[in-house]
Design an enzyme around this catalytic site. Structure first.
Site, PDB file in Angstrom:
ATOM      1  N   ASP A 109      51.613  -2.376   3.512  1.00 38.82           N
ATOM      2  CA  ASP A 109      50.360  -2.237   2.778  1.00 38.82           C
ATOM      3  C   ASP A 109      50.272  -0.800   2.287  1.00 38.82           C
ATOM      4  O   ASP A 109      49.907   0.114   3.023  1.00 38.82           O
ATOM      5  CB  ASP A 109      49.180  -2.587   3.691  1.00 38.82           C
ATOM      6  CG  ASP A 109      47.848  -2.450   2.965  1.00 38.82           C
ATOM      7  OD1 ASP A 109      47.849  -2.044   1.780  1.00 38.82           O
ATOM      8  OD2 ASP A 109      46.805  -2.748   3.589  1.00 38.82           O
ATOM      9  N   LYS A 132      44.079   1.034  -5.347  1.00 40.23           N
ATOM     10  CA  LYS A 132      43.628   2.423  -5.486  1.00 40.23           C
ATOM     11  C   LYS A 132      44.288   3.149  -6.680  1.00 40.23           C
ATOM     12  O   LYS A 132      43.880   2.930  -7.802  1.00 40.23           O
ATOM     13  CB  LYS A 132      43.786   3.168  -4.156  1.00 40.23           C
ATOM     14  CG  LYS A 132      42.890   2.495  -3.093  1.00 40.23           C
ATOM     15  CD  LYS A 132      42.690   3.230  -1.812  1.00 40.23           C
ATOM     16  CE  LYS A 132      41.581   2.518  -1.021  1.00 40.23           C
ATOM     17  NZ  LYS A 132      41.946   2.067   0.300  1.00 40.23           N
ATOM     18  N   TYR A 184      43.938  -0.808   8.509  1.00 40.80           N
ATOM     19  CA  TYR A 184      42.949  -1.579   7.761  1.00 40.80           C
ATOM     20  C   TYR A 184      43.636  -2.175   6.536  1.00 40.80           C
ATOM     21  O   TYR A 184      44.365  -1.492   5.835  1.00 40.80           O
ATOM     22  CB  TYR A 184      41.795  -0.672   7.318  1.00 40.80           C
ATOM     23  CG  TYR A 184      40.760  -1.353   6.449  1.00 40.80           C
ATOM     24  CD1 TYR A 184      39.930  -2.348   6.964  1.00 40.80           C
ATOM     25  CD2 TYR A 184      40.611  -0.999   5.112  1.00 40.80           C
ATOM     26  CE1 TYR A 184      38.969  -2.964   6.162  1.00 40.80           C
ATOM     27  CE2 TYR A 184      39.643  -1.604   4.305  1.00 40.80           C
ATOM     28  CZ  TYR A 184      38.825  -2.588   4.840  1.00 40.80           C
ATOM     29  OH  TYR A 184      37.874  -3.188   4.043  1.00 40.80           O
TER      30      TYR A 184
HETATM   31  C1  LIG Z   1      41.547   0.562   0.738  1.00 42.03           C
HETATM   32  C2  LIG Z   1      42.560  -0.233   1.443  1.00 42.03           C
HETATM   33  C3  LIG Z   1      42.577  -1.639   1.363  1.00 42.03           C
HETATM   34  C4  LIG Z   1      41.479  -2.428   0.696  1.00 42.03           C
HETATM   35  O1  LIG Z   1      41.399  -2.190  -0.675  1.00 42.03           O
HETATM   36  P1  LIG Z   1      40.032  -2.571  -1.427  1.00 42.03           P
HETATM   37  O2  LIG Z   1      40.341  -2.270  -2.865  1.00 42.03           O
HETATM   38  O3  LIG Z   1      38.973  -1.720  -0.840  1.00 42.03           O
HETATM   39  O4  LIG Z   1      39.787  -4.021  -1.190  1.00 42.03           O
HETATM   40  C5  LIG Z   1      43.627  -2.313   1.942  1.00 42.03           C
HETATM   41  N1  LIG Z   1      44.600  -1.655   2.590  1.00 42.03           N
HETATM   42  C6  LIG Z   1      44.616  -0.319   2.704  1.00 42.03           C
HETATM   43  C7  LIG Z   1      45.740   0.357   3.408  1.00 42.03           C
HETATM   44  C8  LIG Z   1      43.583   0.446   2.146  1.00 42.03           C
HETATM   45  O5  LIG Z   1      43.588   1.778   2.294  1.00 42.03           O
END
Ligand SMILES: *Cc1c(COP(=O)(O)O)cnc(C)c1O
Length: 439
Positions: free
Chosen positions: A250, A278, A155
């Site tokens: 990511d 995060k 994701y």
């Molecule tokens: C949480 C997450 C996102 C999205 O971040 P948001 O701040 O919710 O937009 C993208 N990539 C990964 C791997 C994530 O865990």
């Protein structure tokens, strides 16, 4: 030692939460501002939170929980860490936003570049989604190519071109996984299986000269915790180098989580670009993307690829994030996090074994998932066969005894530096009781 508020044999009451969620549903779609919170995968009503402190959450009925979500990743130091709260209070005294450069932004950029091997230049944004969306645009602008490779089960936020499911064959067009996304947005996205080196090689053999980038979670959290094979991660690096494509890790979840320098440090593979979020906001809305200087120099106003943000580099958010990262850098809680997490992972796995439940435990650093699955979970085709009904019972059993887990089998749980040995022991003991009664 502090006593737990919950009485183990009395069913927990959450009447205030239920009333509040009913009201929320009248004004907010589904009653929540992000679907991950809605208990969709486990049934029942979400818990409405009043406050957090350390490793604890308190709901509006006064129930206390040991928190293993940490706001879905940011709170590696626990809630309301004194250094973070103090930094936010100091920043507030100067103002909340200026829309002009501040010293703190450069301090943040420098710290990120020192910590994360692949970062030479970095741009701050306001969420993980913004970070991945921007990184993809930069990779496309830099290479002059359109095709993006992503992996099923990873994701990357709700970016149009990345909200995509695999077509019927491995190399067919991606199909949008949400209404509202035109086919055209996903026609340049190829979806492959995680950990499948052959598929990846095949994709590059067929379309190498069109591929702008690979984007992946270098350790997956978003189909539950899935740790990559070394050969797979190496292959992403080798193929991108060979075909002049951009490798994007990511690390919105794994950055400063599985190691201070992220999964790239822990697994020893350096991408060309990295996205963060995060933890780097310490609980405030923050994201970042960066990478090699020659790539990042295409970003406006240094270069032609447009990307902007009214609140980007926001001083309150920078204060919160910087305070968090400095504690991580200076106090190095990672060995302790590793030890507590290993203990918890082992305890949960043992409890499931004792209860006679087929399961897999995947843990790396302070993230982990207990899968109710007979087979090792290496990709989404296996993860999608998890016993989610059993997970739902486990989840509610734990919640009713004061353990707040992610409300989906497809999420990682997190340990924070605020958790204690005692918390872990309590959690294992409760899991033993809950799992023993699942059949
Ligand atoms: C949480 C997450 C996102 C999205 O971040 P948001 O701040 O919710 O937009 C993208 N990539 C990964 C791997 C994530 O865990």
């Amino acid at each position: 030692m502090k006593q737990y508020l919950f009485a183990k044999d009395i069913l927990m009451q959450r009447t205030n939460s239920q009333a509040q969620i009913e009201k929320a549903r009248r004004f907010i779609p589904g009653g929540v501002n992000s679907p991950a919170r809605a208990f969709g995968g486990v049934g029942g009503d979400p818990v409405v939170i009043d406050r957090g402190e350390g490793a604890r959450l308190y709901d509006i009925d006064g129930n206390e929980y040991i928190d293993y979500i940490g706001s879905w990743g940011p709170h590696i130091l626990g809630h309301r860490h004194p250094a973070v709260i103090d930094a936010i209070e100091q920043a507030l005294k100067k103002g909340t936003s200026f829309g002009a450069p501040t010293e703190m932004e450069t301090e943040m950029a420098e710290l990120l570049c020192e910590a994360v091997a692949s970062l030479e230049k970095v741009r701050m944004v306001n969420s993980g989604t913004e970070a991945t969306m921007s990184a993809i645009r930069v990779a496309r602008g830099y290479t002059g190519r359109d095709v993006v490779i992503k992996f099923a089960g990873c994701y990357h936020g709700h970016v149009d071109s990345l909200l995509v499911q695999a077509g019927s064959g491995a190399l067919t067009l991606g199909v949008p996984s949400s209404p509202g996304i035109p086919q055209g947005c996903t026609k340049d996205t190829i979806v492959l299986e995680y950990n499948n080196v052959e598929q990846l090689q095949e994709a590059f053999e067929e379309r190498g000269s069109e591929i702008a980038c690979i984007i992946l979670e270098p350790v997956v959290g978003n189909m539950g915790t899935v740790i990559p094979d070394d050969a797979f991660l190496q292959a992403t690096r080798i193929l991108c180098t060979a075909h002049d494509s951009v490798l994007i890790f990511d690390e919105v979840m794994t950055g400063f989580r599985v190691a201070y320098g992220g999964a790239q440090q822990r697994l020893n593979v350096t991408p060309d670009m990295t996205t963060l979020g995060k933890i780097i906001g310490g609980g405030m809305p923050v994201g970042a993307y960066g990478g090699r200087a020659d790539i990042m120099n295409v970003v406006s106003p240094a270069g032609p690829v447009y990307q902007a943000g009214t609140l980007s580099g926001n001083p309150v958010a920078m204060a919160s994030g910087l305070a968090t990262l400095k504690v991580l850098r200076d106090e190095n809680p990672y060995p302790k996090l590793e030890q507590l997490s290993e203990k918890l992972a082992h305890g949960l796995s043992e409890a499931a074994t004792k209860a006679g439940l087929p399961h897999q435990m995947a843990q790396i650093g302070s993230m982990m998932t207990l899968f109710f699955n007979e087979h090792p979970v290496r990709d989404f085709s296996v993860s999608s066969k998890n016993d989610t009904k059993r997970f739902a019972k486990y989840f509610h059993g734990m919640l009713d005894k004061g353990i707040y887990l992610p409300c989906s089998q497809y999420e990682a749980m997190f340990v924070s530096a605020a958790h204690t040995e005692d918390d872990i022991n309590q959690t294992i003991q409760i899991a033993e009781e809950v799992l023993a009664n699942l059949n």
